[in-house]
Design a protein around this motif. Structure first.
Motif, PDB file in Angstrom:
ATOM      1  N   ALA A 127     105.726  45.819  36.749  1.00 22.32           N
ATOM      2  CA  ALA A 127     104.475  45.111  36.441  1.00 22.32           C
ATOM      3  C   ALA A 127     104.059  45.358  34.995  1.00 22.32           C
ATOM      4  N   ALA A 128     104.140  46.610  34.552  1.00 25.40           N
ATOM      5  CA  ALA A 128     103.764  46.950  33.180  1.00 25.40           C
ATOM      6  C   ALA A 128     104.686  46.268  32.172  1.00 25.40           C
TER       7      ALA A 128
ATOM      8  N   LEU B 218      93.166  37.908  19.951  1.00 25.79           N
ATOM      9  CA  LEU B 218      93.301  38.852  21.060  1.00 25.79           C
ATOM     10  C   LEU B 218      94.087  38.124  22.134  1.00 25.79           C
ATOM     11  N   VAL B 219      95.122  38.761  22.648  1.00 26.38           N
ATOM     12  CA  VAL B 219      95.944  38.132  23.681  1.00 26.38           C
ATOM     13  C   VAL B 219      95.887  38.991  24.934  1.00 26.38           C
ATOM     14  N   LEU B 220      95.489  38.357  26.035  1.00 29.25           N
ATOM     15  CA  LEU B 220      95.350  39.036  27.320  1.00 29.25           C
ATOM     16  C   LEU B 220      96.406  38.505  28.276  1.00 29.25           C
ATOM     17  N   ALA B 221      97.181  39.435  28.857  1.00 25.65           N
ATOM     18  CA  ALA B 221      98.214  39.063  29.826  1.00 25.65           C
ATOM     19  C   ALA B 221      98.135  40.001  31.013  1.00 25.65           C
ATOM     20  N   ALA B 222      98.644  39.529  32.142  1.00 26.70           N
ATOM     21  CA  ALA B 222      98.668  40.355  33.345  1.00 26.70           C
ATOM     22  C   ALA B 222      99.862  39.977  34.198  1.00 26.70           C
ATOM     23  N   ASP B 223     100.244  40.908  35.058  1.00 22.55           N
ATOM     24  CA  ASP B 223     101.296  40.632  36.030  1.00 22.55           C
ATOM     25  C   ASP B 223     100.956  41.376  37.311  1.00 22.55           C
ATOM     26  N   THR B 224     101.084  40.679  38.432  1.00 23.06           N
ATOM     27  CA  THR B 224     100.774  41.257  39.735  1.00 23.06           C
ATOM     28  C   THR B 224     102.036  41.384  40.563  1.00 23.06           C
ATOM     29  N   VAL B 225     102.195  42.570  41.163  1.00 21.51           N
ATOM     30  CA  VAL B 225     103.364  42.868  41.979  1.00 21.51           C
ATOM     31  C   VAL B 225     102.892  43.359  43.338  1.00 21.51           C
TER      32      VAL B 225
ATOM     33  N   ALA C 105      99.214  44.941  36.330  1.00 23.48           N
ATOM     34  CA  ALA C 105      99.215  45.507  34.984  1.00 23.48           C
ATOM     35  C   ALA C 105      98.537  44.505  34.062  1.00 23.48           C
ATOM     36  N   VAL C 106      97.703  45.028  33.165  1.00 29.13           N
ATOM     37  CA  VAL C 106      96.997  44.200  32.189  1.00 29.13           C
ATOM     38  C   VAL C 106      97.335  44.722  30.798  1.00 29.13           C
ATOM     39  N   THR C 107      97.639  43.805  29.895  1.00 28.36           N
ATOM     40  CA  THR C 107      97.916  44.153  28.500  1.00 28.36           C
ATOM     41  C   THR C 107      97.018  43.313  27.612  1.00 28.36           C
ATOM     42  N   LEU C 108      96.426  43.966  26.623  1.00 26.41           N
ATOM     43  CA  LEU C 108      95.633  43.268  25.618  1.00 26.41           C
ATOM     44  C   LEU C 108      96.186  43.656  24.258  1.00 26.41           C
ATOM     45  N   ILE C 109      96.594  42.655  23.490  1.00 23.76           N
ATOM     46  CA  ILE C 109      97.062  42.885  22.121  1.00 23.76           C
ATOM     47  C   ILE C 109      95.975  42.384  21.184  1.00 23.76           C
TER      48      ILE C 109
END
Length: 190
Positions: free
Chosen positions: A45-46, A64-71, A105-109
Motif C-alpha cells: 500500500a505504501a 501539492l500532490v495527494l495520493a492514496a492506495d487501499t489494500v 496509505a496516503v502520500t502528500l508531495i
C-alpha cells in the motif's frame, strides 16, 4: 497552494469534501499495481501510494500532490480490486465470518518535492454471509473495482459486525491522517 488529487476515485473526492477540501485538479496516476512476490500488504500500500504521488508530482510541478492506495488483506494475502464476478465472489467467501485488515496509505508531495507518508490500518470483521446474500450483493455491482470486492460505504456495511479503526480509511482515504499531512505541508484548511 494548488492541490492535485492523484486519483479518479469519486469516494476520495467526497471524503476530502467532508474536511472542507476541494482539489484544484484531479490527475489520476495509471501505474502497474502488481504486488511484488511475497510483498507484505502494508508495504505494498505504501509503495503504491508513493508511486502514484511521484508520477503525478512529475506532471504537476509546484503543486501539492495527494495520493492514496487501499489494500484489503486476509493475513498476508492481498485481495484484488475485484473486476470480475468470480473475483468478487471469491473475496466475499474468504472474508465471510472472519476478520481482515484494511490498510490505506496516503502520500502528500509538497511544492518542494518533499514526500510525507501516513498509513491507516483498520480491522474489519464480517459476519457469516450466506451464499444468497453474496449473490444478491454481486448483482448490485457496487463491488466492482473495489479492494476486497466490497464497498463498506454501501450495501456491504450490513456485513460488518466489527470495525476497529478508521471508517474513512476503509472507504479509501483516512481523514485524520490526510488532514495531518495537509496541515504539515502548510495547506490552509477551512
Amino acid at each position: 497552494m494548488r492541490l492535485v488529487l492523484a486519483s479518479a476515485s469519486p469516494r476520495r473526492l467526497d471524503l476530502l469534501a467532508r474536511i472542507g477540501v476541494t482539489p484544484d485538479a484531479i490527475d489520476p496516476a495509471d501505474i502497474d499495481e502488481t504486488p511484488e512476490k511475497a510483498e507484505p500488504p502494508a508495504r505494498y500500500a505504501a509503495r503504491m501510494s508513493a508511486a502514484k504521488a511521484a508520477l503525478v508530482a512529475g506532471r504537476q510541478p509546484g503543486a501539492l500532490v495527494l495520493a492514496a492506495d487501499t489494500v484489503v488483506a486476509a493475513g498476508r494475502r492481498i485481495l484484488p480490486k475485484a473486476e470480475r464476478e468470480d473475483e468478487g465472489r471469491a473475496c466475499l467467501a474468504l472474508l465471510s465470518g472472519r476478520r481482515h485488515r484494511v490498510m490505506t496509505a496516503v502520500t502528500l508531495i509538497d511544492a518542494q518535492g518533499r514526500a510525507r507518508h501516513r498509513l491507516s490500518t483498520s480491522v474489519v470483521a464480517f459476519r457469516q454471509i450466506p451464499d444468497a446474500e453474496i449473490v444478491a450483493y454481486l448483482a448490485s455491482g457496487e463491488w466492482q473495482g473495489k479492494a476486497g470486492g466490497y464497498a463498506i460505504q454501501g450495501r456491504a456495511e450490513a456485513f460488518v459486525r466489527f470495525l476497529g479503526g478508521s471508517h474513512s480509511g476503509v472507504v479509501g482515504l483516512p481523514l485524520l491522517e490526510t488532514r495531518a499531512l495537509l496541515i504539515a505541508a502548510g495547506y490552509a484548511l477551512g
